[in-house]
Structure formats: C-alpha cells, structure tokens
Design an enzyme around this catalytic site. Structure first.
Site, PDB file in Angstrom:
ATOM      1  N   ASP A   1      -0.210   2.284   8.422  1.00  0.00           N
ATOM      2  CA  ASP A   1      -0.667   1.531   9.477  1.00  0.00           C
ATOM      3  C   ASP A   1       0.157   1.617  10.765  1.00  0.00           C
ATOM      4  O   ASP A   1      -0.507   1.319  11.783  1.00  0.00           O
ATOM      5  CB  ASP A   1      -0.966   0.092   9.234  1.00  0.00           C
ATOM      6  CG  ASP A   1      -2.104  -0.233   8.111  1.00  0.00           C
ATOM      7  OD1 ASP A   1      -3.065   0.665   7.954  1.00  0.00           O
ATOM      8  OD2 ASP A   1      -2.434  -1.318   7.636  1.00  0.00           O
TER       9      ASP A   1
ATOM     10  N   GLU B   1     -15.501   9.783  21.683  1.00  0.00           N
ATOM     11  CA  GLU B   1     -16.139   9.155  22.895  1.00  0.00           C
ATOM     12  C   GLU B   1     -15.684   7.616  23.212  1.00  0.00           C
ATOM     13  O   GLU B   1     -15.435   7.414  24.442  1.00  0.00           O
ATOM     14  CB  GLU B   1     -17.779   9.150  22.883  1.00  0.00           C
ATOM     15  CG  GLU B   1     -18.351  10.437  23.354  1.00  0.00           C
ATOM     16  CD  GLU B   1     -17.999  11.677  22.650  1.00  0.00           C
ATOM     17  OE1 GLU B   1     -18.042  11.431  21.256  1.00  0.00           O
ATOM     18  OE2 GLU B   1     -17.871  12.781  22.991  1.00  0.00           O
TER      19      GLU B   1
ATOM     20  N   GLY C   1       6.043  -2.640   3.612  1.00  0.00           N
ATOM     21  CA  GLY C   1       5.722  -3.301   4.778  1.00  0.00           C
ATOM     22  C   GLY C   1       6.158  -4.764   5.003  1.00  0.00           C
ATOM     23  O   GLY C   1       7.122  -4.980   4.289  1.00  0.00           O
TER      24      GLY C   1
ATOM     25  N   ARG D   1      -4.744   7.578   2.510  1.00  0.00           N
ATOM     26  CA  ARG D   1      -3.672   6.987   2.039  1.00  0.00           C
ATOM     27  C   ARG D   1      -2.994   8.071   1.246  1.00  0.00           C
ATOM     28  O   ARG D   1      -1.646   7.970   0.708  1.00  0.00           O
ATOM     29  CB  ARG D   1      -3.846   5.779   1.163  1.00  0.00           C
ATOM     30  CG  ARG D   1      -3.901   4.495   2.004  1.00  0.00           C
ATOM     31  CD  ARG D   1      -2.896   3.584   1.932  1.00  0.00           C
ATOM     32  NE  ARG D   1      -2.841   2.851   0.455  1.00  0.00           N
ATOM     33  CZ  ARG D   1      -3.412   1.665  -0.024  1.00  0.00           C
ATOM     34  NH1 ARG D   1      -3.850   1.042   1.050  1.00  0.00           N
ATOM     35  NH2 ARG D   1      -3.086   1.493  -1.044  1.00  0.00           N
TER      36      ARG D   1
ATOM     37  N   ARG E   1       1.178  -4.918  -5.215  1.00  0.00           N
ATOM     38  CA  ARG E   1       1.189  -6.046  -4.307  1.00  0.00           C
ATOM     39  C   ARG E   1       1.387  -7.365  -5.446  1.00  0.00           C
ATOM     40  O   ARG E   1       0.206  -7.778  -5.899  1.00  0.00           O
ATOM     41  CB  ARG E   1      -0.059  -6.526  -3.588  1.00  0.00           C
ATOM     42  CG  ARG E   1      -0.160  -5.311  -2.332  1.00  0.00           C
ATOM     43  CD  ARG E   1      -1.250  -5.689  -1.408  1.00  0.00           C
ATOM     44  NE  ARG E   1      -1.108  -4.726  -0.325  1.00  0.00           N
ATOM     45  CZ  ARG E   1      -1.908  -3.919  -0.025  1.00  0.00           C
ATOM     46  NH1 ARG E   1      -3.100  -3.405  -1.100  1.00  0.00           N
ATOM     47  NH2 ARG E   1      -1.916  -2.758   1.026  1.00  0.00           N
ATOM     48  N   SER E   2       2.580  -7.988  -5.547  1.00  0.00           N
ATOM     49  CA  SER E   2       2.806  -8.786  -6.493  1.00  0.00           C
ATOM     50  C   SER E   2       2.403 -10.280  -6.186  1.00  0.00           C
ATOM     51  O   SER E   2       3.152 -10.713  -5.355  1.00  0.00           O
ATOM     52  CB  SER E   2       4.269  -8.647  -7.065  1.00  0.00           C
ATOM     53  OG  SER E   2       4.671  -9.571  -8.015  1.00  0.00           O
TER      54      SER E   2
ATOM     55  N   THR F   1       6.254  -7.192   1.969  1.00  0.00           N
ATOM     56  CA  THR F   1       7.442  -6.405   0.944  1.00  0.00           C
ATOM     57  C   THR F   1       8.764  -7.245   1.501  1.00  0.00           C
ATOM     58  O   THR F   1       9.749  -7.681   0.813  1.00  0.00           O
ATOM     59  CB  THR F   1       7.709  -5.043   1.235  1.00  0.00           C
ATOM     60  OG1 THR F   1       6.425  -4.256   0.653  1.00  0.00           O
ATOM     61  CG2 THR F   1       8.539  -4.430   0.065  1.00  0.00           C
TER      62      THR F   1
ATOM     63  N   ARG G   1      19.575  10.274  -3.786  1.00  0.00           N
ATOM     64  CA  ARG G   1      20.602  11.538  -3.375  1.00  0.00           C
ATOM     65  C   ARG G   1      21.643  11.005  -2.694  1.00  0.00           C
ATOM     66  O   ARG G   1      22.825  11.521  -2.817  1.00  0.00           O
ATOM     67  CB  ARG G   1      19.724  12.831  -2.772  1.00  0.00           C
ATOM     68  CG  ARG G   1      18.558  13.406  -3.783  1.00  0.00           C
ATOM     69  CD  ARG G   1      19.159  14.585  -4.398  1.00  0.00           C
ATOM     70  NE  ARG G   1      18.535  15.146  -5.311  1.00  0.00           N
ATOM     71  CZ  ARG G   1      17.611  15.976  -5.252  1.00  0.00           C
ATOM     72  NH1 ARG G   1      17.435  16.826  -4.172  1.00  0.00           N
ATOM     73  NH2 ARG G   1      16.816  16.744  -6.594  1.00  0.00           N
TER      74      ARG G   1
ATOM     75  N   GLY H   1       0.793  -1.086   0.017  1.00  0.00           N
ATOM     76  CA  GLY H   1      -0.005   0.029   0.036  1.00  0.00           C
ATOM     77  C   GLY H   1       0.907   1.282   0.078  1.00  0.00           C
ATOM     78  O   GLY H   1       1.750   1.193   0.525  1.00  0.00           O
TER      79      GLY H   1
HETATM   80  O1  F6P Z   1      -1.814  -1.684   4.650  1.00  0.00           O
HETATM   81  C1  F6P Z   1      -2.235  -0.361   4.402  1.00  0.00           C
HETATM   82  C2  F6P Z   1      -3.455  -0.415   4.320  1.00  0.00           C
HETATM   83  O2  F6P Z   1      -4.051   0.970   3.918  1.00  0.00           O
HETATM   84  C3  F6P Z   1      -4.436  -1.097   5.308  1.00  0.00           C
HETATM   85  O3  F6P Z   1      -4.834  -0.194   6.422  1.00  0.00           O
HETATM   86  C4  F6P Z   1      -5.788  -1.286   4.247  1.00  0.00           C
HETATM   87  O4  F6P Z   1      -6.456  -2.359   5.075  1.00  0.00           O
HETATM   88  C5  F6P Z   1      -5.231  -1.672   3.167  1.00  0.00           C
HETATM   89  O5  F6P Z   1      -4.104  -1.291   3.071  1.00  0.00           O
HETATM   90  C6  F6P Z   1      -6.248  -1.644   1.912  1.00  0.00           C
HETATM   91  O6  F6P Z   1      -5.470  -1.982   0.862  1.00  0.00           O
HETATM   92  P1  F6P Z   1      -6.164  -1.795  -0.416  1.00  0.00           P
HETATM   93  O7  F6P Z   1      -5.288  -0.381  -1.074  1.00  0.00           O
HETATM   94  O8  F6P Z   1      -5.240  -2.981  -1.466  1.00  0.00           O
HETATM   95  O9  F6P Z   1      -7.542  -1.780  -0.616  1.00  0.00           O
END
Ligand code: F6P
Length: 324
Positions: free
Chosen positions: A128, A188, A102, A257, A72-73, A105, A25, A11
């Site tokens: 995350d 809350e 992450g 994101r 994500r390969s 990877t 750099r 991600g």
């Molecule tokens: O790992 C980061 C993240 O943003 C998670 O919080 C979320 O569940 C996931 O990626 C969403 O992934 P995608 O972009 O593949 O829907």
C-alpha cells in the site's frame, strides 16, 4: 546482542523474501545467531521458531510471498497471547526482533516492548505504501507494475469495444497504487481515499471525453475510495448517465500482492532488511528503517503509526491535464 529473530506479519508483499535474506545474511556477517518465526505473531505465540543459516535464504531473493509465511494475529492483541509469545522468546533466548510488516505489526511490537522490554526494529513491508517514514514500502513498486500490466491489457479491449472500464486496485486507506498505476496507464481519472472525487466530477470527465470523440475511458478506483469501490462507483455513474453506455468493472484484487519482485523492490528490501538488523544491533528500538531521499533513516513506531503519509495531489491534477 547475540540472538535475534525475524518475522513477517500482516499482508504479504513482493520483496519480503529479499528482506528476510538481508536480515539473515547480515546477522551471519555480524556473528549473531538468527531465528525465523513462522506466521508472524501467531508463530511467536506457538513457538514456531527455528534457527536460520545463510543457506536457509539461498535462492529466495527473486521469489514473491514470504518463506516465513504471514498472518494477522488476533491472539497477540490480547495480554494472554503476548505473555505466551514472551515465554517463547525467552525460551529461545532471543534478545531482539526484526519485524517486516505494516502499522498493525508495529503497534503490536510497541505494546510488546512496553510490557516485556523486547526491542523491535521494523522494515516496512506492504504493497500500500502507506507508511510514514519511508518514500516507498517493500512491494509497492511490484504491485504498481502488476496493476499497470493489467490496465494496459484492459485498455486494448476497452478501446476495441468503445467501453468505459472501472478498474479497482488495492489500497484500503491509501491511493498510492491507484495514482502510480493510473498515471503510467494513461487513465482518464484516478479516484483515491485521500481526496474526494464526487460522482458529478466523474460524469463531467466522461462527458468531456465524449465531446472530444474519446470512445473509451479507464477510471482507476482505489478500493477504499469515499464514493465506494469500483462496482459501487460504476453503479452510481450508470444511475446518472443511463445504462446504454457500455461499462465494465474489473477488480484486480490479490494478484497485486503476488509475483516476482521488481529489481527496485529487491534492492529496497535488501537495504531495509540490513538497515533494520544493523539498527537493532546498534541499540535502536521501536523504530522503522526507511529510505527517504535515498538515505537510510529510522522513524519511531509512534510516528509511523500516528502520522499520515500524504499523497502528492499535484499528481492527481496531472492525471486530469494529461487526459484532455
Ligand atoms: O494492506 C495491504 C492490503 O493488500 C490492502 O491493500 C488490502 O485492503 C488488504 O491488504 C487485503 O487484505 P486481505 O489479504 O486480508 O484480504
């Protein structure tokens, strides 16, 4: 080491560009040739690899997303895919890799080293903040601030209409974004995957609020909470307290994101990018660069992958106290 490559994977996260810039750099500074790989491991497999110069990373420190794109390969999870990737790495004469991503990877990088001996040093890039070995990951601070801006806006309308809002933030297995944005937004209650908050406790919190003449409430729910996502939680609550209570659900989703990285994320990403590159040049392998207590540290991938990063449960206690 005379030739290295950098890629982003998994991600995307705000600050990844600042991290790429620091790697490139840093390599130029140390007289090392540097290549960029597009779309993570997919680009490695397909040979989508190009030489980068100092100029390639001009004007990107402030940009969200990743100029190298991310993926994500699935193919890299297969031995055939990794063999193709190795052939490309050899073709370009690349001796070491900096991977920004992450745990998925870093798992791939570990297997790749075991099979072909190509060393990787990682930089933690995920909103995350769920990686052991660094206090914060690249993108987390920006994501928290994005979520917070939304929570503040929702609070205005929640208050005007005397409503309960369930706000879902990202965090498949991790409650970091929920806790930080929830505290800062005066929620809350905050519901996270790491700690079970039973529906009965949510109902109790709402009832106590009404007893104190609280007319609106904000409950922040991490998407991976054990009681379900925010929609599921809201449905469970309405089954208990009835539908006459005005409730709404907002899922913040992928806006968390994107966006301009905060100063904190840009600085962290710069430190981690340079730290990863210099670690690689000094012979580190299969480790992730992290910042712990303001010190640059290297943690073996096997630990970042295996060890959980516990949340601070005292912060959850604080949310309850501060919402009385
Ligand atoms: O790992 C980061 C993240 O943003 C998670 O919080 C979320 O569940 C996931 O990626 C969403 O992934 P995608 O972009 O593949 O829907």
């Amino acid at each position: 080491m005379k030739r290295v490559a950098v890629f982003t994977s998994g991600g995307d996260a705000p600050g990844m560009n600042a991290c790429i810039r620091a790697v490139v750099r840093g390599a130029v500074y140390h007289g090392v040739e540097v290549f960029g790989i597009r779309r993570g491991y997919n680009g490695m497999i397909n040979g989508d690899i190009f030489q980068m110069t100092s100029h390639s990373v001009s004007n990107i420190v402030q940009r969200g997303g990743t100029i190298l794109k991310s993926a994500r390969s699935r193919e890299f999870m297969t031995p055939e895919g990794r063999k193709k990737a190795y052939e490309q790495i050899q073709k370009f004469g690349i001796e070491g890799l900096v991977a920004i991503g992450g745990n998925g990877t870093f798992t791939g990088a570990t297997i790749f080293f075991d099979e072909f001996g190509i060393p990787t040093v990682g930089a933690p890039g995920t909103i995350d903040n769920d990686l052991y070995g660094t206090d914060h990951t690249i993108g987390f601070d920006t994501a928290v601030n994005t979520a917070l801006e939304a929570i503040d806006k929702i609070r205005d309308t929640a208050d005007s209409h005397d409503r309960i809002f369930f706000i879902e933030v990202m965090g498949r297995d991790s409650g970091y974004i929920a806790i930080q944005s929830g505290i800062a937004g005066g929620a809350e209650l905050v519901m996270v995957p790491e700690v079970l908050t039973p529906i009965s406790e949510v109902v109790e919190t709402l009832k106590q609020g009404w007893d104190r003449q609280k007319s609106s409430s904000i409950i922040v729910v991490a998407e991976g909470d054990e009681e379900g996502n925010a929609t599921e939680v809201a449905e469970k609550i309405s089954r208990q307290i009835g539908t006459e209570i005005d409730m709404r659900v907002t899922t913040l989703g992928h806006i968390q994101r994107g966006g301009i990285p905060t100063a904190y994320d840009r600085i962290l990403a710069s430190r981690l990018g340079l730290g990863a590159l210099e670690g690689l040049l000094h012979g580190q392998k299969n480790v992730m660069a992290g910042v712990v207590n303001n010190e640059l540290v290297y943690t073996p991938f096997r630990d970042t992958i295996r060890l959980p990063k516990p949340i601070n449960e005292d912060l959850l206690r604080m949310v309850k106290i501060l919402s009385v």
